[in-house]
Every structure is written in structure tokens, then in C-alpha cells.
Design a protein around this motif. Structure first.
Motif, short mmCIF file in Angstrom:
data_model
loop_
_atom_site.label_atom_id
_atom_site.label_comp_id
_atom_site.label_asym_id
_atom_site.label_seq_id
_atom_site.Cartn_x
_atom_site.Cartn_y
_atom_site.Cartn_z
N ARG A 1 17.18 33.11 49.99
CA ARG A 1 17.85 32.34 48.95
C ARG A 1 17.01 31.11 48.61
O ARG A 1 16.24 30.62 49.44
CB ARG A 1 19.23 31.86 49.42
CG ARG A 1 20.19 32.97 49.80
CD ARG A 1 20.68 33.71 48.58
NE ARG A 1 21.68 34.70 48.92
CZ ARG A 1 21.45 35.99 49.11
NH1 ARG A 1 20.22 36.45 49.03
NH2 ARG A 1 22.42 36.83 49.40
N ARG A 2 17.21 30.62 47.40
CA ARG A 2 16.54 29.38 46.99
C ARG A 2 17.43 28.17 47.22
O ARG A 2 16.93 27.06 47.30
CB ARG A 2 16.14 29.46 45.52
CG ARG A 2 14.99 30.42 45.30
CD ARG A 2 14.58 30.42 43.87
NE ARG A 2 15.33 31.48 43.19
CZ ARG A 2 14.89 32.14 42.15
NH1 ARG A 2 13.72 31.85 41.64
NH2 ARG A 2 15.59 33.09 41.60
N THR A 3 18.73 28.39 47.31
CA THR A 3 19.67 27.30 47.58
C THR A 3 20.79 27.84 48.46
O THR A 3 20.90 29.04 48.67
CB THR A 3 20.32 26.76 46.28
OG1 THR A 3 21.24 27.73 45.78
CG2 THR A 3 19.29 26.39 45.23
N HIS A 4 21.63 26.93 48.93
CA HIS A 4 22.82 27.33 49.69
C HIS A 4 24.06 27.27 48.81
O HIS A 4 25.18 27.24 49.31
CB HIS A 4 23.00 26.44 50.92
CG HIS A 4 21.99 26.71 51.98
ND1 HIS A 4 21.89 25.94 53.10
CD2 HIS A 4 21.03 27.66 52.11
CE1 HIS A 4 20.92 26.39 53.87
NE2 HIS A 4 20.38 27.44 53.28
N VAL B 1 11.31 37.10 44.85
CA VAL B 1 11.73 36.17 45.90
C VAL B 1 12.08 36.97 47.16
O VAL B 1 11.69 36.61 48.27
CB VAL B 1 12.92 35.30 45.44
CG1 VAL B 1 13.49 34.50 46.61
CG2 VAL B 1 12.49 34.37 44.32
N GLY B 2 12.78 38.07 46.98
CA GLY B 2 13.14 38.92 48.11
C GLY B 2 11.93 39.51 48.80
O GLY B 2 11.85 39.56 50.03
N ARG B 3 10.96 39.94 48.02
CA ARG B 3 9.72 40.49 48.58
C ARG B 3 8.98 39.43 49.39
O ARG B 3 8.49 39.69 50.48
CB ARG B 3 8.84 41.04 47.46
CG ARG B 3 7.45 41.48 47.89
CD ARG B 3 7.47 42.56 48.91
NE ARG B 3 7.79 43.83 48.30
CZ ARG B 3 7.81 44.97 48.94
NH1 ARG B 3 7.50 45.02 50.21
NH2 ARG B 3 8.13 46.08 48.34
N ILE C 1 7.52 36.92 54.68
CA ILE C 1 7.67 35.81 55.63
C ILE C 1 8.35 36.30 56.90
O ILE C 1 7.94 35.97 58.02
CB ILE C 1 8.46 34.65 55.00
CG1 ILE C 1 7.65 34.01 53.88
CG2 ILE C 1 8.82 33.60 56.06
CD1 ILE C 1 8.46 33.04 53.02
N ALA C 2 9.41 37.12 56.75
CA ALA C 2 10.13 37.63 57.91
C ALA C 2 9.22 38.49 58.79
O ALA C 2 9.25 38.39 60.02
CB ALA C 2 11.36 38.42 57.47
#
Length: 126
Positions: free
Chosen positions: A62-65, A12-14, A19-20
Motif C-alpha cells: 500500500r502507499r498509505t494506511h 506497485v504490487g510488483r 521487495i518481499a
């Protein structure tokens, strides 16, 4: 960009870093000159360049807040560590800090059900 809920935090971080990078280059016109530069005290996620300025970018995905928005994960302790890493990077790459503006930014990304839901870009320093 999509992601499954069973993906590891590293994947997910990768994806968030990918995306960034796309956001920085396509939307802002910055050149990404380095990624995942490792030092003894951690890693610089992205080093970008725009004329006269180097921007060091910490990416939080993150996937959620549930535990807060991603940019909130960059604490004063993390900022201090990143500043040390920026100085190390600058020395290692012979970047004259008197000739260039140096900034530290955070790009926070939220992926909701595998889809990019939010991009938050915050300048931390200067």
C-alpha cells in the motif's frame, strides 16, 4: 525502492513482491522457489523454502494506511482461497505435505512517498 504516486496498482504490487522476495532471502535466508503461481481461484505471490518448511507468502503493498494496514486486507475468505491454492500447488509439484511443514504468511509493505516505510510479516497458518 521508490515508486511514483501515478504508478498503476499492478506496478506497485510488483515492486512490493520484489521487495518481499529480497526481504525473505536476505533477511531470513529463505530460498524463493516460485512466484506468481496461477490457479483457477487466484495466484500465490511467493513460494519460499527453508529446510523442512515451505512458506507460501501473500504480499500486500500500500502507499498509505487510508484503508488500513496492508496485512488487514487478508480476510478469512482470502485465507481459505489461499489454502486451496496451496493444496493445488503441492499436488502440482509433488510436495508431500506429511514430510514438510507448510506455512502461510503475509508480508505487508507500506511505501511512503516512494520509499519503503514499513514491513510487517505475519504468520497466518499454522
Amino acid at each position: 525502492m521508490s515508486t511514483n504516486s501515478d504508478e498503476s496498482p499492478n506496478s506497485v504490487g510488483r515492486k512490493g513482491e520484489d521487495i518481499a522476495c529480497e526481504y525473505l532471502s536476505r533477511c531470513l535466508g529463505w530460498s524463493v522457489v516460485d512466484r506468481n503461481f496461477k490457479t483457477r481461484s487466484g495466484e500465490l505471490d511467493i513460494v519460499a523454502y527453508t529446510p523442512g518448511r515451505y512458506v507460501f507468502v501473500e504480499v500486500k503493498t500500500r502507499r498509505t494506511h487510508r484503508f488500513g494496514v496492508p496485512v488487514e486486507a487478508v480476510t478469512p475468505t482470502k485465507v481459505a482461497r489461499l489454502v486451496q491454492q496451496i493444496h493445488y500447488y503441492s499436488r502440482a509439484h509433488s510436495i508431500d505435505l506429511d514430510r514438510f511443514e507448510v506455512c502461510l504468511d503475509v508480508v505487508g509493505l507500506t511505501l511512503h512517498q516512494g520509499v519503503l516505510a514499513c514491513v510487517q510479516h505475519v504468520r497466518i497458518l499454522p
